[in-house]
Write a protein that holds these residues in place. Sequence first.
Motif, PDB file in Angstrom:
ATOM      1  N   THR A   1       6.519  -5.945 -10.111  1.00  0.00           N
ATOM      2  CA  THR A   1       7.144  -4.813 -10.817  1.00  0.00           C
ATOM      3  C   THR A   1       8.655  -4.734 -10.599  1.00  0.00           C
ATOM      4  O   THR A   1       9.303  -3.816 -11.114  1.00  0.00           O
TER       5      THR A   1
ATOM      6  N   ALA B   1       3.085 -10.270   3.950  1.00  0.00           N
ATOM      7  CA  ALA B   1       3.371 -10.920   2.666  1.00  0.00           C
ATOM      8  C   ALA B   1       4.554 -11.882   2.746  1.00  0.00           C
ATOM      9  O   ALA B   1       4.772 -12.678   1.831  1.00  0.00           O
TER      10      ALA B   1
ATOM     11  N   ARG C   1       0.809  -4.714   4.983  1.00  0.00           N
ATOM     12  CA  ARG C   1       1.245  -4.877   6.371  1.00  0.00           C
ATOM     13  C   ARG C   1       0.477  -3.922   7.291  1.00  0.00           C
ATOM     14  O   ARG C   1       0.023  -4.290   8.350  1.00  0.00           O
ATOM     15  N   THR C   2       0.308  -2.668   6.822  1.00  0.00           N
ATOM     16  CA  THR C   2      -0.388  -1.666   7.633  1.00  0.00           C
ATOM     17  C   THR C   2      -1.767  -1.417   7.011  1.00  0.00           C
ATOM     18  O   THR C   2      -1.864  -0.759   5.966  1.00  0.00           O
TER      19      THR C   2
ATOM     20  N   ASN D   1      10.778   3.825  -2.628  1.00  0.00           N
ATOM     21  CA  ASN D   1      11.322   3.261  -1.392  1.00  0.00           C
ATOM     22  C   ASN D   1      12.829   3.517  -1.251  1.00  0.00           C
ATOM     23  O   ASN D   1      13.630   3.020  -2.046  1.00  0.00           O
TER      24      ASN D   1
ATOM     25  N   ALA E   1       0.838  -1.211   0.000  1.00  0.00           N
ATOM     26  CA  ALA E   1       0.000   0.000   0.000  1.00  0.00           C
ATOM     27  C   ALA E   1       0.872   1.260   0.000  1.00  0.00           C
ATOM     28  O   ALA E   1       0.587   2.225   0.702  1.00  0.00           O
TER      29      ALA E   1
ATOM     30  N   LYS F   1      -3.159   2.066   5.841  1.00  0.00           N
ATOM     31  CA  LYS F   1      -2.731   2.654   4.558  1.00  0.00           C
ATOM     32  C   LYS F   1      -3.657   2.168   3.430  1.00  0.00           C
ATOM     33  O   LYS F   1      -3.942   2.908   2.498  1.00  0.00           O
TER      34      LYS F   1
ATOM     35  N   ASP G   1      10.391   0.640 -15.659  1.00  0.00           N
ATOM     36  CA  ASP G   1      11.683   0.056 -16.007  1.00  0.00           C
ATOM     37  C   ASP G   1      12.202  -0.755 -14.824  1.00  0.00           C
ATOM     38  O   ASP G   1      12.750  -0.151 -13.906  1.00  0.00           O
TER      39      ASP G   1
END
Length: 401
Positions: A106, A62, A35-36, A184, A9, A39, A143
Amino acid sequence: MANLLIIGAGGVSRVATVKCAMNLDTFSKITLASRTKSKCDEIAAFIKERLGVEIETAQIDADDSDAVVELIKKTGAQILLNVALPYQDLSLMDACIKAGIHYIDTANYEHPDVAKFEYKEQWARNDKFKQAGILGLLGSGFDPGVTNVFCAYAQQNLFDEISYIDILDCNAGDHGYAFATNFNPEINLREVSAKGRYWENGKWIETDPMEIKMEWDYPEVGVKDSYLLYHEELESLVKNIKGLKRIRFFMTFGQSYLTHMKCLENVGMLGIKPVMHQGKEIIPIEFLKTLLPDPASLGPRTKGYTNIGCVIRGIKDGKDKQVYIYNVCNHEECYKETGAQAVSYTTGVPAMIGAKLVAQKIWQGKGVFNMEEFDAKPFMEELNLQGLPWKIIEMTPSLGE
Ligand code: NDP
């Protein structure tokens, strides 16, 4: 009509989920789990307010394959879209094998303790995917993702043989911070601080990080310093584009970003091994992530454009030919539409398109596949319809000289 389970999320998930909710003729039910859970609920509320569409939400770890299998059974999902982190790829692929549903991601698998990008462990699940009669679609972002599709489109429609490919990724967005990462931070910094690598005449050539630099004039953006990096789509494209002599990947970085990164690296802040701090174990790069702006918070501040594309040279009808296929995306427009900036947008839209083509059985097969192994045309058509229009320009052939 397909029942879709989306995992994760963050920024990419927000865009992918919004776009899935805009394609209800394909997705009859959407569950967003991460996980949260709060969100997921926030994204669900955004979708309800903007589009009047209801989606389900759930909490999930996950990394726990069995728990994911339970969730798949509970939701009745037929396709799992993984937009969590690369660390979760294998546990989610294994859950799909056990539950017998299609898998899309992805980014290729990374082990949390080793900064190494390779498809080996995901490709190794090919037989299990075949036996389960399911499709695994790897790298359906920009990409990897759209860049692979651009290469496949060129191979299938524009060339008899391709010799040279340069993938060029420019983010000319300005968020006003001296240093922040657009997705991230942990994944981003691991990628850009690693050694560079490209493929030429049948072998991989390694470079120091940021050793090779060129100036490139990005259409609608301008001239930017671009640095050679290793990027995961090179591994599959080398395998799938026949006759290739050389393939490289370049990304733009501003001087402020590079100076900050060098300092952080020099003081050990990019380390992925635990260190003791006041009697407690901490992982430097995880602590750095806590300090840096959340990429999701960059959305409302980021102005400017991204331009990502491929310059491809080869032979058509006996003649030397070079084309540039690219997309230009505006950060502010992406934020207006989805609440996320262009880096999340350019990844989340292709993630949805991959899921859509699998749901509609336009892309089908049993086993684990990379994007360039399918017919590129339907994906290219969807890019134009779903917010990532592309252009092709012919250039005087020069690549490889
Ligand atoms: P974020 O960090 O913003 O989001 C990741 C999400 O995954 C968070 O919601 C996080 O949960 C969740 N998550 C992490 N671990 C678990 C777990 N064990 N169980 C359940 N959920 C978990 O990342 P982005 O949205 O920026 O990126 C998502 C993916 O897209 C990454 O794999 C990234 O590499 C890839 N990517 C691909 C690109 C491409 O072009 N191909 C470009 C950019 C990104 P929590 O909220 O609790 O932290």
